[in-house]
Design a protein around this motif. Sequence first.
Motif, PDB file in Angstrom:
ATOM      1  N   PHE A   1      -1.233  11.746  -3.509  1.00 16.12           N
ATOM      2  CA  PHE A   1      -1.772  12.180  -1.998  1.00 16.12           C
ATOM      3  C   PHE A   1      -0.263  12.998  -1.588  1.00 16.12           C
ATOM      4  O   PHE A   1      -0.618  14.153  -0.884  1.00 16.12           O
ATOM      5  CB  PHE A   1      -2.008  11.246  -1.051  1.00 16.12           C
ATOM      6  N   PHE A   2       0.631  12.273  -1.524  1.00 14.72           N
ATOM      7  CA  PHE A   2       1.931  12.839  -1.105  1.00 14.72           C
ATOM      8  C   PHE A   2       2.188  14.302  -2.003  1.00 14.72           C
ATOM      9  O   PHE A   2       2.690  15.310  -1.429  1.00 14.72           O
ATOM     10  CB  PHE A   2       3.186  12.140  -1.174  1.00 14.72           C
ATOM     11  N   ASP A   3       2.127  13.999  -3.361  1.00 11.44           N
ATOM     12  CA  ASP A   3       2.270  15.188  -4.218  1.00 11.44           C
ATOM     13  C   ASP A   3       1.447  16.432  -3.808  1.00 11.44           C
ATOM     14  O   ASP A   3       1.717  17.477  -3.658  1.00 11.44           O
ATOM     15  CB  ASP A   3       2.101  14.604  -5.581  1.00 11.44           C
ATOM     16  N   ARG A   4       0.048  16.196  -3.603  1.00  7.92           N
ATOM     17  CA  ARG A   4      -0.751  17.207  -3.434  1.00  7.92           C
ATOM     18  C   ARG A   4      -0.625  17.783  -2.019  1.00  7.92           C
ATOM     19  O   ARG A   4      -1.064  18.854  -1.828  1.00  7.92           O
ATOM     20  CB  ARG A   4      -2.248  16.960  -3.870  1.00  7.92           C
ATOM     21  N   SER A   5       0.002  16.955  -1.177  1.00  3.05           N
ATOM     22  CA  SER A   5       0.021  17.385   0.359  1.00  3.05           C
ATOM     23  C   SER A   5       1.330  18.023   0.546  1.00  3.05           C
ATOM     24  O   SER A   5       1.462  18.861   1.844  1.00  3.05           O
ATOM     25  CB  SER A   5      -0.317  16.362   1.198  1.00  3.05           C
TER      26      SER A   5
ATOM     27  N   HIS B   1      -8.746   6.467   2.788  1.00  4.89           N
ATOM     28  CA  HIS B   1      -8.023   6.132   1.544  1.00  4.89           C
ATOM     29  C   HIS B   1      -7.472   7.187   0.961  1.00  4.89           C
ATOM     30  O   HIS B   1      -7.920   8.492   1.379  1.00  4.89           O
ATOM     31  CB  HIS B   1      -9.239   5.637   0.679  1.00  4.89           C
ATOM     32  N   ALA B   2      -6.153   7.136   0.331  1.00  5.69           N
ATOM     33  CA  ALA B   2      -5.515   8.310  -0.073  1.00  5.69           C
ATOM     34  C   ALA B   2      -5.952   9.379  -0.763  1.00  5.69           C
ATOM     35  O   ALA B   2      -5.963  10.428  -0.942  1.00  5.69           O
ATOM     36  CB  ALA B   2      -4.374   7.687  -0.552  1.00  5.69           C
TER      37      ALA B   2
ATOM     38  N   MET C   1      -5.608  -2.081  -3.887  1.00  5.65           N
ATOM     39  CA  MET C   1      -6.956  -2.488  -5.042  1.00  5.65           C
ATOM     40  C   MET C   1      -7.041  -3.963  -4.683  1.00  5.65           C
ATOM     41  O   MET C   1      -8.186  -4.552  -5.145  1.00  5.65           O
ATOM     42  CB  MET C   1      -6.269  -2.171  -6.127  1.00  5.65           C
ATOM     43  N   THR C   2      -6.249  -4.657  -4.215  1.00  3.40           N
ATOM     44  CA  THR C   2      -6.266  -5.936  -3.939  1.00  3.40           C
ATOM     45  C   THR C   2      -6.455  -6.574  -2.442  1.00  3.40           C
ATOM     46  O   THR C   2      -6.602  -7.618  -2.061  1.00  3.40           O
ATOM     47  CB  THR C   2      -5.105  -6.781  -4.495  1.00  3.40           C
ATOM     48  N   GLY C   3      -6.592  -5.365  -1.453  1.00  2.00           N
ATOM     49  CA  GLY C   3      -6.971  -5.496  -0.092  1.00  2.00           C
ATOM     50  C   GLY C   3      -5.688  -5.534   0.894  1.00  2.00           C
ATOM     51  O   GLY C   3      -5.987  -5.768   1.988  1.00  2.00           O
ATOM     52  N   GLY C   4      -4.515  -6.106   0.361  1.00  2.00           N
ATOM     53  CA  GLY C   4      -3.322  -6.082   1.422  1.00  2.00           C
ATOM     54  C   GLY C   4      -3.290  -4.987   2.327  1.00  2.00           C
ATOM     55  O   GLY C   4      -2.988  -5.145   3.483  1.00  2.00           O
ATOM     56  N   SER C   5      -2.895  -3.954   1.766  1.00  2.00           N
ATOM     57  CA  SER C   5      -2.663  -2.504   2.456  1.00  2.00           C
ATOM     58  C   SER C   5      -4.041  -2.155   3.098  1.00  2.00           C
ATOM     59  O   SER C   5      -3.819  -1.711   4.479  1.00  2.00           O
ATOM     60  CB  SER C   5      -2.418  -1.378   1.516  1.00  2.00           C
ATOM     61  N   LYS C   6      -5.158  -2.230   2.665  1.00  2.00           N
ATOM     62  CA  LYS C   6      -6.426  -2.210   3.281  1.00  2.00           C
ATOM     63  C   LYS C   6      -6.391  -2.817   4.653  1.00  2.00           C
ATOM     64  O   LYS C   6      -6.785  -2.599   5.692  1.00  2.00           O
ATOM     65  CB  LYS C   6      -7.683  -2.333   2.721  1.00  2.00           C
ATOM     66  N   ALA C   7      -6.196  -4.123   4.497  1.00  2.00           N
ATOM     67  CA  ALA C   7      -6.068  -5.012   5.908  1.00  2.00           C
ATOM     68  C   ALA C   7      -5.249  -4.719   6.890  1.00  2.00           C
ATOM     69  O   ALA C   7      -5.553  -4.730   7.942  1.00  2.00           O
ATOM     70  CB  ALA C   7      -5.949  -6.361   5.396  1.00  2.00           C
ATOM     71  N   LEU C   8      -3.956  -4.164   6.476  1.00  2.00           N
ATOM     72  CA  LEU C   8      -2.756  -3.696   7.411  1.00  2.00           C
ATOM     73  C   LEU C   8      -3.589  -2.311   7.999  1.00  2.00           C
ATOM     74  O   LEU C   8      -3.098  -2.335   9.363  1.00  2.00           O
ATOM     75  CB  LEU C   8      -1.568  -3.568   6.624  1.00  2.00           C
ATOM     76  N   ALA C   9      -3.978  -1.618   7.264  1.00  2.00           N
ATOM     77  CA  ALA C   9      -4.419  -0.218   7.732  1.00  2.00           C
ATOM     78  C   ALA C   9      -5.610  -0.521   8.776  1.00  2.00           C
ATOM     79  O   ALA C   9      -5.568   0.278   9.787  1.00  2.00           O
ATOM     80  CB  ALA C   9      -4.882   0.521   6.749  1.00  2.00           C
TER      81      ALA C   9
ATOM     82  N   SER D   1       2.714   3.287  -4.521  1.00  2.00           N
ATOM     83  CA  SER D   1       1.442   3.074  -5.215  1.00  2.00           C
ATOM     84  C   SER D   1       1.045   4.594  -5.896  1.00  2.00           C
ATOM     85  O   SER D   1       1.226   5.598  -5.305  1.00  2.00           O
ATOM     86  CB  SER D   1       0.246   2.398  -4.741  1.00  2.00           C
ATOM     87  N   GLY D   2       0.449   4.784  -7.007  1.00  2.00           N
ATOM     88  CA  GLY D   2       0.189   5.916  -7.647  1.00  2.00           C
ATOM     89  C   GLY D   2      -0.879   6.708  -6.887  1.00  2.00           C
ATOM     90  O   GLY D   2      -0.618   7.929  -6.707  1.00  2.00           O
ATOM     91  N   VAL D   3      -1.865   6.214  -6.259  1.00  2.00           N
ATOM     92  CA  VAL D   3      -2.686   7.037  -5.736  1.00  2.00           C
ATOM     93  C   VAL D   3      -2.136   7.481  -4.063  1.00  2.00           C
ATOM     94  O   VAL D   3      -2.213   8.740  -4.062  1.00  2.00           O
ATOM     95  CB  VAL D   3      -4.051   6.086  -5.066  1.00  2.00           C
TER      96      VAL D   3
END
Length: 153
Positions: free
Chosen positions: A61-65, A28-29, A1-9, A55-57
Amino acid sequence: MTGGSKALAKAAAIGARATEGLEVSLLHADAASPKTLLDADGYIFAFPENLAAISGVMKAFFDRSYYPCLGQIEGRPFALLVCAGSDGSNAVRQAERIATGWRLKRVADSTIVCTNAQTPDEILAPKIIDESELTKARELGAAMAEGLAIGIF
């Protein structure tokens, strides 16, 4: 949501795409599904830590997978990239337990990037990840891709 994980990914995907002959997906998850996991040969899970947890999202993803993939992805390689405010270790612990349940093979130490965001304004502010951390993420992506390409994972 604030871009840190997205930048790493994104950095990890850039590193992985340097290896020819592999298809690299960056999702995205919310857009990923059990089929995403079943169709992939390896995984780099990148996510933020929220309130000392996955994170919740990403957790959703882990829960449904989890159960649809149980017993079907054993032995596949994985690595973790976590963007945290101050610690991140509990989020890593949670994700590693999920990976253990799937019987995935950890191929790199989990990476935690701490932004040191502690106040509400800092937590909600866009994150700028240090170039040295982005380099590590690119190297992780490249190593994962090379390992898959030459069949060591």
